[in-house]
Enzyme design. Sequence first.
Site, mmCIF file in Angstrom:
data_model
loop_
_atom_site.group_PDB
_atom_site.id
_atom_site.type_symbol
_atom_site.label_atom_id
_atom_site.label_comp_id
_atom_site.label_asym_id
_atom_site.label_seq_id
_atom_site.Cartn_x
_atom_site.Cartn_y
_atom_site.Cartn_z
ATOM 1 N N ARG A 194 3.768 13.943 7.520
ATOM 2 C CA ARG A 194 2.544 13.841 6.729
ATOM 3 C C ARG A 194 1.466 14.815 7.186
ATOM 4 O O ARG A 194 0.427 14.928 6.525
ATOM 5 C CB ARG A 194 1.989 12.412 6.803
ATOM 6 C CG ARG A 194 2.931 11.353 6.253
ATOM 7 C CD ARG A 194 2.194 10.070 5.967
ATOM 8 N NE ARG A 194 1.125 10.281 4.999
ATOM 9 C CZ ARG A 194 0.193 9.390 4.717
ATOM 10 N NH1 ARG A 194 0.191 8.218 5.321
ATOM 11 N NH2 ARG A 194 -0.760 9.648 3.829
ATOM 12 N N GLU A 225 -6.092 8.338 1.766
ATOM 13 C CA GLU A 225 -7.031 7.857 2.773
ATOM 14 C C GLU A 225 -6.730 8.438 4.161
ATOM 15 O O GLU A 225 -7.643 8.592 4.974
ATOM 16 C CB GLU A 225 -6.935 6.326 2.839
ATOM 17 C CG GLU A 225 -7.839 5.702 3.879
ATOM 18 C CD GLU A 225 -7.737 4.197 3.897
ATOM 19 O OE1 GLU A 225 -8.715 3.557 3.484
ATOM 20 O OE2 GLU A 225 -6.693 3.652 4.305
ATOM 21 N N ASP A 226 -5.481 8.770 4.436
ATOM 22 C CA ASP A 226 -5.105 9.169 5.794
ATOM 23 C C ASP A 226 -5.497 10.585 6.204
ATOM 24 O O ASP A 226 -5.901 10.796 7.348
ATOM 25 C CB ASP A 226 -3.601 8.947 6.004
ATOM 26 C CG ASP A 226 -3.260 7.466 6.057
ATOM 27 O OD1 ASP A 226 -4.005 6.710 6.699
ATOM 28 O OD2 ASP A 226 -2.257 7.062 5.438
ATOM 29 N N CYS A 252 -5.345 2.526 1.063
ATOM 30 C CA CYS A 252 -4.644 3.794 1.355
ATOM 31 C C CYS A 252 -4.675 4.774 0.180
ATOM 32 O O CYS A 252 -4.574 5.978 0.354
ATOM 33 C CB CYS A 252 -3.173 3.556 1.669
ATOM 34 S SG CYS A 252 -2.800 2.164 2.713
ATOM 35 N N ASP A 281 4.518 10.717 0.997
ATOM 36 C CA ASP A 281 3.453 9.727 1.208
ATOM 37 C C ASP A 281 2.071 10.226 0.793
ATOM 38 O O ASP A 281 1.064 9.583 1.091
ATOM 39 C CB ASP A 281 3.413 9.323 2.686
ATOM 40 C CG ASP A 281 4.705 8.661 3.139
ATOM 41 O OD1 ASP A 281 4.882 7.475 2.831
ATOM 42 O OD2 ASP A 281 5.525 9.323 3.790
ATOM 43 N N ARG A 311 -0.304 6.274 15.275
ATOM 44 C CA ARG A 311 -0.685 7.475 14.529
ATOM 45 C C ARG A 311 -2.018 8.080 14.983
ATOM 46 O O ARG A 311 -2.328 9.217 14.659
ATOM 47 C CB ARG A 311 -0.790 7.152 13.034
ATOM 48 C CG ARG A 311 0.466 6.513 12.430
ATOM 49 C CD ARG A 311 1.411 7.541 11.858
ATOM 50 N NE ARG A 311 2.569 6.902 11.250
ATOM 51 C CZ ARG A 311 2.644 6.542 9.972
ATOM 52 N NH1 ARG A 311 1.620 6.748 9.173
ATOM 53 N NH2 ARG A 311 3.741 5.987 9.503
ATOM 54 N N HIS A 321 -1.743 0.382 10.829
ATOM 55 C CA HIS A 321 -3.104 0.916 10.775
ATOM 56 C C HIS A 321 -4.113 -0.218 10.928
ATOM 57 O O HIS A 321 -3.826 -1.357 10.582
ATOM 58 C CB HIS A 321 -3.360 1.597 9.413
ATOM 59 C CG HIS A 321 -2.753 2.947 9.276
ATOM 60 N ND1 HIS A 321 -2.112 3.361 8.124
ATOM 61 C CD2 HIS A 321 -2.701 4.004 10.122
ATOM 62 C CE1 HIS A 321 -1.682 4.610 8.272
ATOM 63 N NE2 HIS A 321 -2.028 5.018 9.473
#
Length: 258
Positions: free
Chosen positions: A88, A68-69, A253, A63, A136, A166
């Site tokens: 992740r 962005e995460d 994302c 992923d 998350r 999200h």
Amino acid sequence: MTKFTNVIVRKPGKSLCNGITSAPELGQPIYERAVEEHDDYIAALKQCGVEVTELPALEEYPDSCFVEDPAVITRCGAIITNPGADSRNGEKDEIEPTIRQFFDDEHVKHIVAPGTLDGGDVMMVGDHFYVGRSARTNEEGIRQFIEILEGWGLEGSEVPLEEVLHLKTGVNYLEDGNMLVSGEFIEKPDFAQYNKVVVPEDEAYGANCIWVNGTVIVPEGYPTVLKAVQDLGYKTLVVDTSEYRKVDGGLSCLSLRF
């Protein structure tokens, strides 16, 4: 008014096909098509007048193209997050060296365990950051995040999520007081002061648009959303992200914009 000059993206790896998904019925991403979509995405960003830093694929993190995460970038500095999905979490260590090319030590902060935070849960509206409390992103991650923001003279607030992965899955700010909202965000009191453009349920994925220097990039295949954005007076660019939708990803994302 916000002005973006830099964008960071990461090429998808072949392992994208094994990315996390809540919609297995959509099938696995077709890698070659995902690469084409990513190239089109970069081309659209460049049309908006930004410099794009393209990082190599990370096969060990399926992923990881969703840059962005693992980080949030503000006008005052960068926050390396602590992603909430175990598969992740290591992405934060991979993105940090690139972030440090733009910010010195004093302007790079970290969310640390037991706090978790995904950048997809953070929406910037001027100097205020809305943070979704999700599967998350936990309470401690949000507390640390807001503490860092306040140290820089910025502010943040928590938005509890009930239905979506999200925050930005269902609400996205387009600047000028305009906000795209879908599902659970239509009635949320947090966003009462904005001009809310309601996205119909059958186009909910289309709510994930991104504003880049006056242009709004809209996912392909959501005509109601496209017309609504154009009716607000924005120039638009359309990019297909259908392969990324298969692994819970969208336009926001795929990049860090700052």
